[in-house]
Design an enzyme around this catalytic site. Structure first.
Site, PDB file in Angstrom:
ATOM      1  N   GLU A   1      27.670  44.965  38.910  1.00  8.84           N
ATOM      2  CA  GLU A   1      27.526  46.017  38.372  1.00  8.84           C
ATOM      3  C   GLU A   1      28.292  46.675  39.079  1.00  8.84           C
ATOM      4  O   GLU A   1      29.372  47.734  39.036  1.00  8.84           O
ATOM      5  CB  GLU A   1      26.630  46.275  37.912  1.00  8.84           C
ATOM      6  CG  GLU A   1      25.571  45.573  36.228  1.00  8.84           C
ATOM      7  CD  GLU A   1      27.226  45.422  35.648  1.00  8.84           C
ATOM      8  OE1 GLU A   1      28.060  45.959  35.735  1.00  8.84           O
ATOM      9  OE2 GLU A   1      26.598  44.901  34.815  1.00  8.84           O
TER      10      GLU A   1
ATOM     11  N   HIS B   1      36.416  47.672  32.863  1.00  6.52           N
ATOM     12  CA  HIS B   1      35.487  46.891  33.513  1.00  6.52           C
ATOM     13  C   HIS B   1      34.996  45.822  32.996  1.00  6.52           C
ATOM     14  O   HIS B   1      34.473  44.940  33.705  1.00  6.52           O
ATOM     15  CB  HIS B   1      34.165  47.929  33.325  1.00  6.52           C
ATOM     16  CG  HIS B   1      33.008  47.885  33.605  1.00  6.52           C
ATOM     17  ND1 HIS B   1      32.243  48.680  34.782  1.00  6.52           N
ATOM     18  CD2 HIS B   1      31.837  46.890  33.312  1.00  6.52           C
ATOM     19  CE1 HIS B   1      30.598  47.970  35.224  1.00  6.52           C
ATOM     20  NE2 HIS B   1      30.692  46.596  34.296  1.00  6.52           N
ATOM     21  N   GLU B   2      34.423  46.428  31.477  1.00  7.72           N
ATOM     22  CA  GLU B   2      34.332  44.171  30.835  1.00  7.72           C
ATOM     23  C   GLU B   2      35.472  43.354  31.711  1.00  7.72           C
ATOM     24  O   GLU B   2      34.987  42.586  31.772  1.00  7.72           O
ATOM     25  CB  GLU B   2      33.753  44.273  29.367  1.00  7.72           C
ATOM     26  CG  GLU B   2      33.393  45.387  29.524  1.00  7.72           C
ATOM     27  CD  GLU B   2      31.274  45.705  29.481  1.00  7.72           C
ATOM     28  OE1 GLU B   2      31.593  44.120  29.888  1.00  7.72           O
ATOM     29  OE2 GLU B   2      31.567  47.058  29.889  1.00  7.72           O
TER      30      GLU B   2
ATOM     31  N   HIS C   1      34.642  41.698  35.036  1.00  7.19           N
ATOM     32  CA  HIS C   1      34.022  40.905  34.739  1.00  7.19           C
ATOM     33  C   HIS C   1      34.179  39.566  35.402  1.00  7.19           C
ATOM     34  O   HIS C   1      33.083  38.619  35.087  1.00  7.19           O
ATOM     35  CB  HIS C   1      32.878  41.380  33.734  1.00  7.19           C
ATOM     36  CG  HIS C   1      31.456  42.355  34.248  1.00  7.19           C
ATOM     37  ND1 HIS C   1      30.891  42.372  35.300  1.00  7.19           N
ATOM     38  CD2 HIS C   1      30.739  43.695  33.535  1.00  7.19           C
ATOM     39  CE1 HIS C   1      30.019  43.584  35.489  1.00  7.19           C
ATOM     40  NE2 HIS C   1      29.969  43.945  34.248  1.00  7.19           N
TER      41      HIS C   1
ATOM     42  N   ALA D   1      29.460  48.103  25.906  1.00  7.08           N
ATOM     43  CA  ALA D   1      29.567  46.727  25.820  1.00  7.08           C
ATOM     44  C   ALA D   1      29.369  45.712  26.785  1.00  7.08           C
ATOM     45  O   ALA D   1      28.873  45.547  27.480  1.00  7.08           O
ATOM     46  CB  ALA D   1      31.744  46.953  26.356  1.00  7.08           C
ATOM     47  N   MET D   2      30.008  44.520  26.567  1.00  8.31           N
ATOM     48  CA  MET D   2      29.032  43.096  27.226  1.00  8.31           C
ATOM     49  C   MET D   2      30.585  42.214  27.454  1.00  8.31           C
ATOM     50  O   MET D   2      31.313  42.103  26.497  1.00  8.31           O
ATOM     51  CB  MET D   2      27.744  42.943  25.937  1.00  8.31           C
ATOM     52  CG  MET D   2      27.655  41.841  26.801  1.00  8.31           C
ATOM     53  SD  MET D   2      26.206  41.612  28.312  1.00  8.31           S
ATOM     54  CE  MET D   2      26.718  40.345  29.059  1.00  8.31           C
ATOM     55  N   GLU D   3      30.475  41.427  28.979  1.00 12.05           N
ATOM     56  CA  GLU D   3      31.328  41.041  29.087  1.00 12.05           C
ATOM     57  C   GLU D   3      30.803  39.868  28.477  1.00 12.05           C
ATOM     58  O   GLU D   3      31.279  39.076  29.932  1.00 12.05           O
ATOM     59  CB  GLU D   3      32.077  41.001  30.427  1.00 12.05           C
ATOM     60  CG  GLU D   3      30.443  40.584  31.013  1.00 12.05           C
ATOM     61  CD  GLU D   3      29.020  41.653  31.550  1.00 12.05           C
ATOM     62  OE1 GLU D   3      28.919  42.700  30.860  1.00 12.05           O
ATOM     63  OE2 GLU D   3      28.618  41.089  32.671  1.00 12.05           O
ATOM     64  N   ASN D   4      30.333  39.180  27.836  1.00 12.00           N
ATOM     65  CA  ASN D   4      30.553  38.040  26.922  1.00 12.00           C
ATOM     66  C   ASN D   4      31.749  36.918  27.278  1.00 12.00           C
ATOM     67  O   ASN D   4      33.139  37.314  27.300  1.00 12.00           O
ATOM     68  CB  ASN D   4      30.370  37.887  26.015  1.00 12.00           C
ATOM     69  CG  ASN D   4      29.012  38.222  25.312  1.00 12.00           C
ATOM     70  OD1 ASN D   4      27.779  39.107  26.448  1.00 12.00           O
ATOM     71  ND2 ASN D   4      29.522  39.185  24.464  1.00 12.00           N
TER      72      ASN D   4
HETATM   73  N1  B3K Z   1      26.540  44.073  31.714  1.00 10.49           N
HETATM   74  C1  B3K Z   1      26.094  44.875  30.703  1.00 10.49           C
HETATM   75  C2  B3K Z   1      25.367  45.459  30.659  1.00 10.49           C
HETATM   76  C3  B3K Z   1      23.948  44.871  29.509  1.00 10.49           C
HETATM   77  C4  B3K Z   1      23.017  45.864  29.441  1.00 10.49           C
HETATM   78  C5  B3K Z   1      21.730  44.784  29.261  1.00 10.49           C
HETATM   79  N2  B3K Z   1      20.504  45.959  29.447  1.00 10.49           N
HETATM   80  C6  B3K Z   1      27.548  45.643  30.599  1.00 10.49           C
HETATM   81  C7  B3K Z   1      28.171  46.336  31.262  1.00 10.49           C
HETATM   82  O1  B3K Z   1      27.924  46.885  32.397  1.00 10.49           O
HETATM   83  O2  B3K Z   1      29.714  46.051  31.629  1.00 10.49           O
HETATM   84 ZN    ZN Z   2      29.384  45.578  34.238  1.00 12.70          ZN
END
Ligand code: B3K
Ligand code: ZN
Length: 879
Positions: free
Chosen positions: A326, A303-304, A307, A268-271
């Site tokens: 992280e 987790h996300e 962030h 997943a990604m924390e945008n």
């Molecule tokens: N920050 C993203 C990971 C991105 C990976 C890019 N190759 C997910 C996370 O650790 O929450």
């Molecule tokens: Zn992360």
């Protein structure tokens, strides 16, 4: 190898010479081309010493630049250079507006970085350097800008248009198009940019923050998944509350969105305000998802969300600082899970992961400190070291500071650096300033790789009633540094009396008497700690809670281990004692090969756990499970895959033979055929009963096979169905599993998540000679090499089955190298992940080393991506 891949060094860091104050994007999605107009308000960065007036923007080879304008005037080609995907604008004034127009083709983007198409929807992944695939930009984490995003697309195909922040405008356009405008008031680096256009349904919740603000929580999914959102929404609400209570951190926007996407490189990604999740890491339903998946989803959602503070409000200055966000965020999500569920079980899981995978990375060619000093491809450093060891390092700070000062330190860190892009040194400085504890030596954890070994010896003086512990530390050389300086680490310990009671600890030279356990500060290569008034010869309980990411070498006697396995109050140490005993027994079994019998002390130890109805069943499952083959491999100096497999299998049989009636009784006691529940107890019971069922089925008796078939047929939930099917697959002839696998696929072929599990169960089967079966899976109608989840299920599953990947004829290595070559032009990041295990040849027997190296050599002759090149070249250069 001839490739000239660029190496980036931490020591070369320089502040950006320009600041992009605002970024206005106008993204028009079209069938063939998507147009991206970026209007940037730029000014010189007063903090930069750079004299040149050139603005250098990163792009990629797949962007077609149409036009460049400065302050409204079109620039001709003499005013800029476009070379190797870098756009350099000459003679920039102090302040100006730069507008670029580019065309991209997201539908052709199989790397899944930047803007791409997953099924029928457009979505983005910009961390670490994906934004440069969308437009030319200062694509670095210390370039913070306020983003406004306008998206337009066909309304019927893409009724939902999302980006970061708050919606500020929307409407219909001509030709069936519509648009939406989003504004994110928080300055952010490009890696946190996100947008989505698709045909999605929404599930809503609400959360009221501690200051009384109402936040809308929304999950967007494809219509057929709308029943799978409840768990993620509930997890999100719990996380939001926890972060307020434990860290005093409140959410800052009025809207928090999650979108589920099928094709995604990671979890997943924390945008900012718009998290994008791999469907597999957010969608859950008891019929389709196991308890383990539920747990994993909750951890990732948390987790996300966490962030938003540790990552977004305070971000990284450069990618070498990745562990800043992280490591800290993994630590925070682990604390959340420990607080919400069983702390001991969570700790055992995390330590197992660390020892199995991170210790292996630390001992291999990709060894790096949690803050690497250089890289070729940053994607290769989203590693277990940066994440899990990074979390251990934050955990050690917590242990050294204690609860109160750790909270004071995190408050200071967030307050001091809110809105900034900072370094791990800044994090340490905040922790140290808030606590007045000197962490200068501790910082070596950020620059030295490798797993330290602590060698512990003890003596007891019955006359003077003194007990001494001598603790030495040493760390093997790794590529970045030969000679390691001693680490500063917290060593939590207790001394147990003959009844298992923790004795008061009076350390010589210290004023304080610790009632139960104590944390020793280890700072030197060797240190002796003497405890006074120790009235009887104690049993030491060492490295409690795994207080540091090290290997512990203390010559426990079998008697001491049996004592700790039943008496230690520390859940981790109790489990650890059990594991040590099982590992010792297995090592014996490996040398015996046939006729393995369970020693009666060990039998009694396992029996007492199995019959203890007062113990948490999840904990019992952990206590009686054998370490995985991968974990056992990590314990050995030279890995002999076959010996580990046969020894472990022999031991499983021996346990089942000796404890058959207890295992059966335990299975029956825990097999709840009533209403499905997801309480901690019910989940623990399912884990335990499936552990018992697996043991019983090592005996090859028809009645236990029938039990597994019945459990499968009951179809109560995916935990039980999956466990039963996995057990049946592992029966030698496959006779029982084959019809069930066909039926399973028939029923679930419409659900990608279940099909992934179906693939993984088959490719990961721990039976020899599975390669043809796995190759057949690649031809299956449901397999798609462009989908990372499918590749992870089939090829990743195969690699995890050590006897197949390490097949003595080298066929497993050849197969994986073939897959790397096939995948590299499609998705280099996933290809590099598959190549990593080939690089770890050094620890294997000579014959296997040669076979693995031969495949690496073969890879090295191909035209590789930077991602795979880095893995292969580093592996070959240490040979
Ligand atoms: N920050 C993203 C990971 C991105 C990976 C890019 N190759 C997910 C996370 O650790 O929450
Ligand atoms: Zn992360």
């Amino acid at each position: 190898m001839t490739k000239n891949a660029q190496v980036i060094y931490l020591k070369d860091y320089q502040v950006p010479s320009f600041i992009i104050e605002t970024t206005d994007l106008d993204i028009r999605i079209g069938d063939e081309y998507t147009s991206v107009v970026a209007r940037l308000k730029v000014r010189r960065n007063p903090a930069s010493k750079e004299v040149s007036s050139e603005l250098v923007l990163q792009g990629s080879k797949d962007i077609k630049l149409q036009e460049v304008m400065m302050d409204g005037l079109i620039l001709d080609a003499s005013n800029y250079d476009l070379e190797a995907a870098v756009l350099s604008i000459h003679h920039c004034p102090e302040v100006f507006e730069l507008t670029t127009e580019c065309l991209i083709q997201p539908q052709l983007n199989t790397t899944l970085e930047g803007l791409y198409k997953s099924g029928g929807m457009y979505c983005t992944q910009c961390e670490a350097e994906g934004f440069r695939n969308i437009t030319y930009y200062l694509d670095r984490p210390d370039a913070l800008s306020v983003f406004t995003t306008r998206i337009s697309a066909n309304k019927e195909s893409y009724p939902i248009l999302l980006a970061n922040g708050n919606p500020i405008d929307q409407g219909d356009l001509e030709n069936g198009e519509h648009f939406a405008v989003w504004h994110d008031p928080f300055p952010k680096p490009a890696y946190l940019f996100a947008m989505v256009a698709g045909n999605l349904v929404r599930q809503d919740e609400e959360f009221t923050t501690m200051s009384g603000r109402k936040v809308d929580l929304q999950i967007f999914v494809e219509a057929h998944n709308s029943h799978k959102c409840d768990h993620a929404l509930a997890s999100l609400k719990r996380s939001m509350l926890w972060d307020e209570q434990v860290y005093g951190r409140e959410y800052d926007l009025d809207l928090f969105m999650i979108v589920a996407v099928d094709d995604f490189n990671m979890g997943a990604m924390e945008n900012k305000g718009l998290n994008i999740f791999n469907s597999d890491c957010v969608l859950a339903d008891p019929a389709t998802s196991s308890d383990a998946m539920f747990e994993r989803i909750e951890g990732i959602v948390a987790h996300e969300y966490f962030h938003n503070w540790s990552g977004n409000r305070v971000t990284c200055r450069d990618w070498f600082q990745l562990s800043l966000k992280e490591g800290f965020t993994v630590y925070r999500d682990a604390q959340y899970t420990a607080d919400t569920y069983s702390a001991a079980v969570k700790r055992i899981d995390d330590v197992t992961l660390l020892r199995t995978h991170q210790f292996a990375e630390d001992a291999g060619p990709m060894a790096h400190p949690i803050r690497p000093a250089s890289y070729m491809e940053i994607n290769n450093f989203y590693s277990v070291t940066v994440y899990e060891k990074g979390a251990e390092v934050v955990g050690m700070i917590h242990t050294l500071l204690g609860d109160e000062l750790f909270r004071k330190g995190s408050d200071l860190y967030f307050d001091r650096h809110d809105g900034q892009a900072v370094t791990t040194d800044d994090f340490i400085a905040a922790m140290s300033d808030a606590s007045n504890i000197d962490l200068s030596q501790f910082k070596r954890w950020y620059s030295q790789a490798g797993t330290p070994t602590l060698t512990v010896t003890d003596t007891y003086d019955p006359v003077n009633k003194e007990y001494s512990l001598t603790i030495g530390q040493s760390t093997p050389a790794t590529a970045e540094c030969e000679e390691k300086l001693p680490f500063h680490l917290p060593f939590r310990m207790a001394l147990l009396d003959a009844n298992g009671k923790e004795m008061p600890l009076k350390l010589r030279g210290a004023d304080l008497v610790h009632e139960k356990s104590s944390v020793l500060n280890i700072t030197q290569a060797q240190q002796t700690f003497t405890f006074e008034a120790v009235l009887q010869h104690p049993t030491p309980s060492l490295l409690r809670g795994f207080s540091a990411p090290v290997k512990l070498d203390y010559a426990y006697t079998q008697e001491q281990l049996l004592f700790l396995a039943s008496q230690d109050q520390d859940g981790f140490c109790r489990w650890e004692a059990c594991q040590r005993l099982l590992i010792e027994a297995m090592e014996q079994a490996m040398s015996q090969a046939a006729n393995v019998q369970l020693e009666h002390t060990l039998e009694a130890m396992l029996r007492s756990s199995l019959v203890d109805e007062d113990l948490d069943p999840a904990m019992v499952a952990k206590l009686v499970q054998l370490p995985s083959e991968a974990y056992l491999a990590e314990m050995q100096s030279t890995v002999d895959v076959d010996l580990i497999h046969t020894g472990r299998e022999a031991m499983r049989c021996a346990i089942a033979l000796a404890l058959e009636s207890e295992l059966l009784a335990c299975y029956q006691r825990c097999h709840d055929t009533g209403l499905f529940r997801q309480t901690a107890k019910a989940i623990g019971q399912r884990a335990l009963k499936n552990t018992c069922l697996a043991y019983l089925n090592t005996l090859g008796k028809p009645q236990y096979q029938t039990m597994a078939q019945d459990q499968y047929a009951l179809n109560a939930n995916m935990t039980d169905v999956g466990a039963a099917l996995t057990i049946l697959i592992s029966q030698e002839d496959g006779r029982l599993a084959t019809p069930l696998l066909a039926e399973f696929y028939q029923s679930w072929q419409g659900d990608a998540q279940v099909v992934d599990q179906w693939f993984a169960m088959q490719s990961g089967a721990n039976l020899v000679g599975r390669l043809p079966h796995v190759q057949a899976l690649l031809q299956h109608e449901a397999f798609d090499i462009r989908n990372p989840n499918k590749v992870r299920s089939v090829v990743g599953g195969f690699i995890r089955s050590a006897i197949n990947f390490h097949s003595a004829d080298g066929s497993g290595y050849e197969f994986v190298a073939d897959m790397v070559l096939r995948l590299d032009p499609i998705n280099p990041m996933i290809a590099a992940n598959l190549a990593k295990p080939l690089g770890r040849f050094k620890r294997h027997t000579v014959g296997r080393q040669q076979l693995m190296q031969a495949q690496l050599q073969r890879l090295s002759k191909a035209d590789l991506s930077n991602d795979v090149y880095e893995i292969v070249s580093k592996a070959l250069s240490v040979s």
